[in-house]
Design a protein around this motif. Structure first.
Motif, PDB file in Angstrom:
ATOM      1  N   SER A 128       2.264  30.203  28.182  1.00  0.00           N
ATOM      2  CA  SER A 128       2.264  31.971  27.999  1.00  0.00           C
ATOM      3  C   SER A 128       3.291  32.497  29.241  1.00  0.00           C
ATOM      4  O   SER A 128       3.638  33.433  29.105  1.00  0.00           O
ATOM      5  N   ARG A 131       9.451  32.317  28.986  1.00  0.00           N
ATOM      6  CA  ARG A 131      10.337  32.784  27.797  1.00  0.00           C
ATOM      7  C   ARG A 131      10.958  31.520  27.223  1.00  0.00           C
ATOM      8  O   ARG A 131      11.401  31.736  25.964  1.00  0.00           O
ATOM      9  N   SER A 132      11.295  30.638  27.798  1.00  0.00           N
ATOM     10  CA  SER A 132      12.001  29.451  27.558  1.00  0.00           C
ATOM     11  C   SER A 132      12.089  28.383  28.388  1.00  0.00           C
ATOM     12  O   SER A 132      11.464  28.539  29.497  1.00  0.00           O
ATOM     13  N   ALA A 216       7.099  19.975  20.715  1.00  0.00           N
ATOM     14  CA  ALA A 216       7.693  20.347  19.373  1.00  0.00           C
ATOM     15  C   ALA A 216       6.744  21.548  18.841  1.00  0.00           C
ATOM     16  O   ALA A 216       6.918  22.518  17.941  1.00  0.00           O
ATOM     17  N   ALA A 217       5.432  21.485  19.024  1.00  0.00           N
ATOM     18  CA  ALA A 217       4.205  22.142  18.387  1.00  0.00           C
ATOM     19  C   ALA A 217       4.328  23.704  19.171  1.00  0.00           C
ATOM     20  O   ALA A 217       3.539  24.478  18.797  1.00  0.00           O
ATOM     21  N   VAL A 218       4.937  23.591  20.352  1.00  0.00           N
ATOM     22  CA  VAL A 218       4.562  24.779  21.087  1.00  0.00           C
ATOM     23  C   VAL A 218       5.682  25.917  20.633  1.00  0.00           C
ATOM     24  O   VAL A 218       7.053  25.631  20.783  1.00  0.00           O
ATOM     25  N   PRO A 219       5.403  27.046  20.298  1.00  0.00           N
ATOM     26  CA  PRO A 219       6.486  28.289  19.937  1.00  0.00           C
ATOM     27  C   PRO A 219       7.244  28.616  20.919  1.00  0.00           C
ATOM     28  O   PRO A 219       6.985  30.004  21.312  1.00  0.00           O
ATOM     29  N   LEU A 220       8.108  27.725  21.774  1.00  0.00           N
ATOM     30  CA  LEU A 220       8.765  28.302  22.723  1.00  0.00           C
ATOM     31  C   LEU A 220      10.257  27.851  22.530  1.00  0.00           C
ATOM     32  O   LEU A 220      10.546  26.737  22.150  1.00  0.00           O
ATOM     33  N   PRO A 221      11.392  28.645  22.912  1.00  0.00           N
ATOM     34  CA  PRO A 221      12.691  28.114  22.636  1.00  0.00           C
ATOM     35  C   PRO A 221      13.000  27.149  23.676  1.00  0.00           C
ATOM     36  O   PRO A 221      12.909  27.363  24.909  1.00  0.00           O
TER      37      PRO A 221
END
Length: 278
Positions: A128, A131-132, A216-221
């Motif tokens: 959290s 941002r990337s 890969a399962a984390v929604p982060l660029p």
């Protein structure tokens, strides 16, 4: 390790302790000339320090980003202990989360080499604040066998010799082209590292498991950036890791394991392009 050509940061850089709930961390902190478009937190690699990113500070700040390069616990100008357990990867990841909490978040997190694996561990604990994530010359698991042997030799030496004695031995083995770097600055940095930190983090480099599926399962660029050659993790392995992550992939022409010092302008341009896209 990265070999910065200078240890003198550009004009306008603040050198100060970043005060966190996990202690104080020495940082180089530079603001852009206008309102920041974002903040980037840069983590150095094994045997490195915040100065490894000096050549990136001006181009990144001129592009509109606040840039904070940090010495980790026991690295160069950040204090540490002589107990190896204080440098476990989980502890270092918690340090990164504490650092991010004191910045204008969420932040763009970048880790070089070992710093990339620590950055990954921080994101897996809590994504959290970010941002990337940029993994610079940082692979999916342990380093290649030849590097494992070098790390073991260094750790064995650190267990029996002084930091000054180990430095003299390393410099005797350096190729002539490495003389271009700031030799006195490198020596000063080395002598201020904690041996326990180098031994503990070296152990991480040779035992790190593959955690790509978790990331890969984390929604982060994610951005996987490297030189076009690398003797720590093969470039083709980094290509595959980027595919597994669905990440942006950049190879910096003419660079090797440290594009931050080998080709800083091109590296900065690639980072800005990624961050702007995010």
């Amino acid at each position: 390790m990265s070999r910065p050509h200078t240890f003198i940061p550009p004009s306008g850089t603040r050198t100060h302790p970043l005060r966190t709930v996990r202690g104080d961390f020495a940082v180089l902190d530079v603001l852009p000339p206008t309102e920041p478009r974002g903040t980037a937190l840069l983590l150095p690699g094994y045997m490195g320090s915040k100065e490894d990113f000096i050549a990136l500070l001006e181009p990144l700040s001129h592009a509109g980003y606040r840039v904070v390069a940090v010495d980790g616990r026991g690295q160069y100008e950040t204090e540490g202990t002589d107990r190896q357990e204080t440098y476990g990867q989980g502890e270092l990841a918690l340090d990164v989360l504490a650092q991010a909490a004191e910045l204008d978040g969420p932040v763009h997190l970048l880790g070089h080499s070992l710093g990339g694996q620590i950055a990954r561990a921080a994101v897996l604990l809590d994504a959290s604040p970010f941002r990337s994530l940029t993994l610079m010359s940082s692979g999916p698991a342990q380093v290649v066998e030849a590097q494992q042997l070098k790390v073991k030799m260094l750790s064995d030496a650190l267990a029996t010799l002084s930091m000054a004695e180990v430095w003299a031995a390393m410099r005797a083995l350096d190729p002539p082209e490495d003389a271009a770097a700031d030799g006195e600055g490198l020596r000063r940095r080395w002598l201020r590292h904690r041996a326990a930190q180098l031994i503990a983090t070296g152990r991480q480099l040779v035992t790190e498991p593959d955690r790509v599926a978790e990331l890969a399962a984390v929604p982060l660029p994610v951005h996987v950036l490297s030189g076009e050659r690398d003797d720590t993790w093969p470039v083709e392995l980094l290509d595959t890791m980027a595919e597994r992550l669905g990440a942006r992939r950049t190879r910096i022409a003419g660079a090797e394991h440290s594009p931050n010092t080998d080709r800083p302008e091109q590296t900065a341009a690639a980072l800005v392009s990624f961050w702007d896209g995010v």
